[in-house]
Design a protein around this motif. Structure first.
Motif, PDB file in Angstrom:
ATOM      1  N   TYR A   7       0.845  -1.202   0.000  1.00  0.00           N
ATOM      2  CA  TYR A   7       0.000   0.000   0.000  1.00  0.00           C
ATOM      3  C   TYR A   7       0.883   1.257   0.000  1.00  0.00           C
ATOM      4  CZ  TYR A   7      -3.520   3.367   1.552  1.00  0.00           C
ATOM      5  OH  TYR A   7      -4.344   4.451   1.651  1.00  0.00           O
ATOM      6  N   GLN A   8       1.871   1.297   0.882  1.00  0.00           N
ATOM      7  CA  GLN A   8       2.771   2.451   0.970  1.00  0.00           C
ATOM      8  C   GLN A   8       3.536   2.654  -0.341  1.00  0.00           C
ATOM      9  OE1 GLN A   8       2.972   4.758   3.412  1.00  0.00           O
ATOM     10  NE2 GLN A   8       1.252   3.671   4.319  1.00  0.00           N
ATOM     11  N   TYR A   9       3.996   1.557  -0.915  1.00  0.00           N
ATOM     12  CA  TYR A   9       4.718   1.639  -2.183  1.00  0.00           C
ATOM     13  C   TYR A   9       3.805   2.217  -3.274  1.00  0.00           C
ATOM     14  CZ  TYR A   9       7.099   0.254  -6.437  1.00  0.00           C
ATOM     15  OH  TYR A   9       7.689   0.275  -7.670  1.00  0.00           O
ATOM     16  N   ALA A  10       2.600   1.703  -3.362  1.00  0.00           N
ATOM     17  CA  ALA A  10       1.673   2.146  -4.408  1.00  0.00           C
ATOM     18  C   ALA A  10       1.317   3.622  -4.268  1.00  0.00           C
ATOM     19  CB  ALA A  10       0.403   1.296  -4.379  1.00  0.00           C
ATOM     20  N   ILE A  11       1.023   4.081  -3.049  1.00  0.00           N
ATOM     21  CA  ILE A  11       0.605   5.484  -2.910  1.00  0.00           C
ATOM     22  C   ILE A  11       1.762   6.456  -3.076  1.00  0.00           C
ATOM     23  CG2 ILE A  11      -1.414   4.927  -1.513  1.00  0.00           C
ATOM     24  CD1 ILE A  11       0.107   6.004   0.935  1.00  0.00           C
ATOM     25  N   SER A  12       2.990   5.963  -2.968  1.00  0.00           N
ATOM     26  CA  SER A  12       4.116   6.863  -3.199  1.00  0.00           C
ATOM     27  C   SER A  12       4.632   6.771  -4.639  1.00  0.00           C
ATOM     28  CB  SER A  12       5.249   6.577  -2.215  1.00  0.00           C
ATOM     29  OG  SER A  12       5.766   5.275  -2.401  1.00  0.00           O
ATOM     30  N   THR A  13       4.485   5.627  -5.277  1.00  0.00           N
ATOM     31  CA  THR A  13       5.052   5.423  -6.607  1.00  0.00           C
ATOM     32  C   THR A  13       4.085   5.744  -7.742  1.00  0.00           C
ATOM     33  OG1 THR A  13       6.458   3.696  -5.699  1.00  0.00           O
ATOM     34  CG2 THR A  13       6.206   3.739  -8.085  1.00  0.00           C
ATOM     35  N   VAL A  14       2.847   5.308  -7.648  1.00  0.00           N
ATOM     36  CA  VAL A  14       1.900   5.486  -8.756  1.00  0.00           C
ATOM     37  C   VAL A  14       1.702   6.965  -9.113  1.00  0.00           C
ATOM     38  CG1 VAL A  14      -0.478   5.110  -9.526  1.00  0.00           C
ATOM     39  CG2 VAL A  14       0.762   3.274  -8.375  1.00  0.00           C
ATOM     40  N   PRO A  15       1.493   7.860  -8.148  1.00  0.00           N
ATOM     41  CA  PRO A  15       1.348   9.274  -8.530  1.00  0.00           C
ATOM     42  C   PRO A  15       2.571   9.834  -9.266  1.00  0.00           C
ATOM     43  CG  PRO A  15       0.535   8.942  -6.319  1.00  0.00           C
ATOM     44  CD  PRO A  15       1.225   7.670  -6.718  1.00  0.00           C
ATOM     45  N   LEU A  16       3.767   9.400  -8.872  1.00  0.00           N
ATOM     46  CA  LEU A  16       4.976   9.871  -9.555  1.00  0.00           C
ATOM     47  C   LEU A  16       5.036   9.364 -10.991  1.00  0.00           C
ATOM     48  CD1 LEU A  16       7.617   9.346  -6.725  1.00  0.00           C
ATOM     49  CD2 LEU A  16       6.600  11.494  -7.472  1.00  0.00           C
ATOM     50  N   VAL A  17       4.655   8.111 -11.196  1.00  0.00           N
ATOM     51  CA  VAL A  17       4.662   7.535 -12.536  1.00  0.00           C
ATOM     52  C   VAL A  17       3.622   8.229 -13.418  1.00  0.00           C
ATOM     53  CG1 VAL A  17       4.212   5.432 -13.857  1.00  0.00           C
ATOM     54  CG2 VAL A  17       5.565   5.318 -11.763  1.00  0.00           C
ATOM     55  N   VAL A  18       2.469   8.526 -12.860  1.00  0.00           N
ATOM     56  CA  VAL A  18       1.440   9.245 -13.619  1.00  0.00           C
ATOM     57  C   VAL A  18       1.960  10.623 -14.012  1.00  0.00           C
ATOM     58  CG1 VAL A  18      -0.856  10.305 -13.489  1.00  0.00           C
ATOM     59  CG2 VAL A  18      -0.496   7.987 -12.618  1.00  0.00           C
ATOM     60  N   LYS A  19       2.570  11.332 -13.077  1.00  0.00           N
ATOM     61  CA  LYS A  19       3.113  12.666 -13.370  1.00  0.00           C
ATOM     62  C   LYS A  19       4.190  12.590 -14.449  1.00  0.00           C
ATOM     63  CE  LYS A  19       4.586  17.016 -11.784  1.00  0.00           C
ATOM     64  NZ  LYS A  19       4.905  17.507 -13.105  1.00  0.00           N
ATOM     65  N   LYS A  43      -9.883   1.990  -1.321  1.00  0.00           N
ATOM     66  CA  LYS A  43      -9.183   3.009  -0.528  1.00  0.00           C
ATOM     67  C   LYS A  43      -7.857   3.378  -1.199  1.00  0.00           C
ATOM     68  CE  LYS A  43      -7.027   3.809   3.929  1.00  0.00           C
ATOM     69  NZ  LYS A  43      -6.528   3.205   5.155  1.00  0.00           N
ATOM     70  N   LEU A  44      -7.175   2.389  -1.741  1.00  0.00           N
ATOM     71  CA  LEU A  44      -5.923   2.643  -2.445  1.00  0.00           C
ATOM     72  C   LEU A  44      -6.171   3.492  -3.682  1.00  0.00           C
ATOM     73  CD1 LEU A  44      -2.910   2.210  -2.893  1.00  0.00           C
ATOM     74  CD2 LEU A  44      -3.455  -0.007  -3.890  1.00  0.00           C
ATOM     75  N   ASP A  45      -7.201   3.162  -4.453  1.00  0.00           N
ATOM     76  CA  ASP A  45      -7.550   3.967  -5.629  1.00  0.00           C
ATOM     77  C   ASP A  45      -7.791   5.419  -5.249  1.00  0.00           C
ATOM     78  OD1 ASP A  45      -7.450   1.703  -7.200  1.00  0.00           O
ATOM     79  OD2 ASP A  45      -9.619   1.468  -7.337  1.00  0.00           O
ATOM     80  N   GLU A  46      -8.583   5.630  -4.205  1.00  0.00           N
ATOM     81  CA  GLU A  46      -8.917   6.985  -3.782  1.00  0.00           C
ATOM     82  C   GLU A  46      -7.678   7.740  -3.324  1.00  0.00           C
ATOM     83  OE1 GLU A  46     -11.549   9.292  -0.403  1.00  0.00           O
ATOM     84  OE2 GLU A  46     -12.187   7.296  -1.038  1.00  0.00           O
ATOM     85  N   THR A  47      -6.829   7.093  -2.554  1.00  0.00           N
ATOM     86  CA  THR A  47      -5.619   7.755  -2.059  1.00  0.00           C
ATOM     87  C   THR A  47      -4.688   8.126  -3.208  1.00  0.00           C
ATOM     88  OG1 THR A  47      -5.785   6.546   0.025  1.00  0.00           O
ATOM     89  CG2 THR A  47      -3.654   7.530  -0.488  1.00  0.00           C
ATOM     90  N   VAL A  48      -4.530   7.234  -4.163  1.00  0.00           N
ATOM     91  CA  VAL A  48      -3.681   7.520  -5.325  1.00  0.00           C
ATOM     92  C   VAL A  48      -4.238   8.714  -6.100  1.00  0.00           C
ATOM     93  CG1 VAL A  48      -2.959   6.638  -7.573  1.00  0.00           C
ATOM     94  CG2 VAL A  48      -2.687   5.217  -5.545  1.00  0.00           C
ATOM     95  N   LEU A  49      -5.541   8.727  -6.345  1.00  0.00           N
ATOM     96  CA  LEU A  49      -6.147   9.855  -7.067  1.00  0.00           C
ATOM     97  C   LEU A  49      -5.971  11.169  -6.311  1.00  0.00           C
ATOM     98  CD1 LEU A  49      -9.425   8.251  -8.411  1.00  0.00           C
ATOM     99  CD2 LEU A  49      -7.469   9.034  -9.751  1.00  0.00           C
ATOM    100  N   ARG A  50      -6.139  11.124  -5.009  1.00  0.00           N
ATOM    101  CA  ARG A  50      -5.953  12.351  -4.222  1.00  0.00           C
ATOM    102  C   ARG A  50      -4.511  12.831  -4.292  1.00  0.00           C
ATOM    103  NH1 ARG A  50     -10.394  13.962  -1.934  1.00  0.00           N
ATOM    104  NH2 ARG A  50     -11.996  12.478  -1.348  1.00  0.00           N
ATOM    105  N   ARG A  51      -3.563  11.921  -4.248  1.00  0.00           N
ATOM    106  CA  ARG A  51      -2.151  12.315  -4.323  1.00  0.00           C
ATOM    107  C   ARG A  51      -1.791  12.835  -5.713  1.00  0.00           C
ATOM    108  NH1 ARG A  51       1.905   9.504  -0.319  1.00  0.00           N
ATOM    109  NH2 ARG A  51       0.570   9.492   1.510  1.00  0.00           N
ATOM    110  N   ILE A  52      -2.377  12.238  -6.741  1.00  0.00           N
ATOM    111  CA  ILE A  52      -2.127  12.715  -8.107  1.00  0.00           C
ATOM    112  C   ILE A  52      -2.612  14.148  -8.256  1.00  0.00           C
ATOM    113  CG2 ILE A  52      -2.859  12.459 -10.516  1.00  0.00           C
ATOM    114  CD1 ILE A  52      -2.901   9.414 -10.001  1.00  0.00           C
ATOM    115  N   SER A  53      -3.751  14.445  -7.670  1.00  0.00           N
ATOM    116  CA  SER A  53      -4.356  15.768  -7.856  1.00  0.00           C
ATOM    117  C   SER A  53      -3.873  16.813  -6.852  1.00  0.00           C
ATOM    118  CB  SER A  53      -5.874  15.652  -7.774  1.00  0.00           C
ATOM    119  OG  SER A  53      -6.268  15.305  -6.465  1.00  0.00           O
ATOM    120  N   LYS A  54      -3.053  16.410  -5.900  1.00  0.00           N
ATOM    121  CA  LYS A  54      -2.562  17.347  -4.884  1.00  0.00           C
ATOM    122  C   LYS A  54      -1.834  18.508  -5.563  1.00  0.00           C
ATOM    123  CE  LYS A  54      -0.019  17.259  -0.568  1.00  0.00           C
ATOM    124  NZ  LYS A  54       0.774  16.449   0.338  1.00  0.00           N
TER     125      LYS A  54
END
Length: 64
Positions: A7-19, A43-54
């Protein structure tokens, strides 16, 4: 498999890859009409989307 570490890996890595992908394509989040994230955990989907849009004007609430 350690779910918390994953979970920690995904929420820190996926937003960076999207950017990075958007930057390579010369696009911003406001150019995006649809977001498809497929994870087993909503919950993971939502957190990733929120981090992408931060720090953007992109309205993440329309996707959640």
């Amino acid at each position: 498999m350690d779910g918390h570490k994953l979970y920690q890996y995904a929420i820190s890595t996926v937003p960076l890859v999207v950017k990075e992908s958007l930057d390579k394509a010369g696009l911003t989040l406001t150019d995006v009409n649809k977001v498809l994230i497929h994870q087993a955990n909503a919950k993971l989907d939502e957190t990733v989307l929120r981090r992408i849009s931060k720090n953007t004007e992109w309205n993440v609430n329309r996707w959640i």
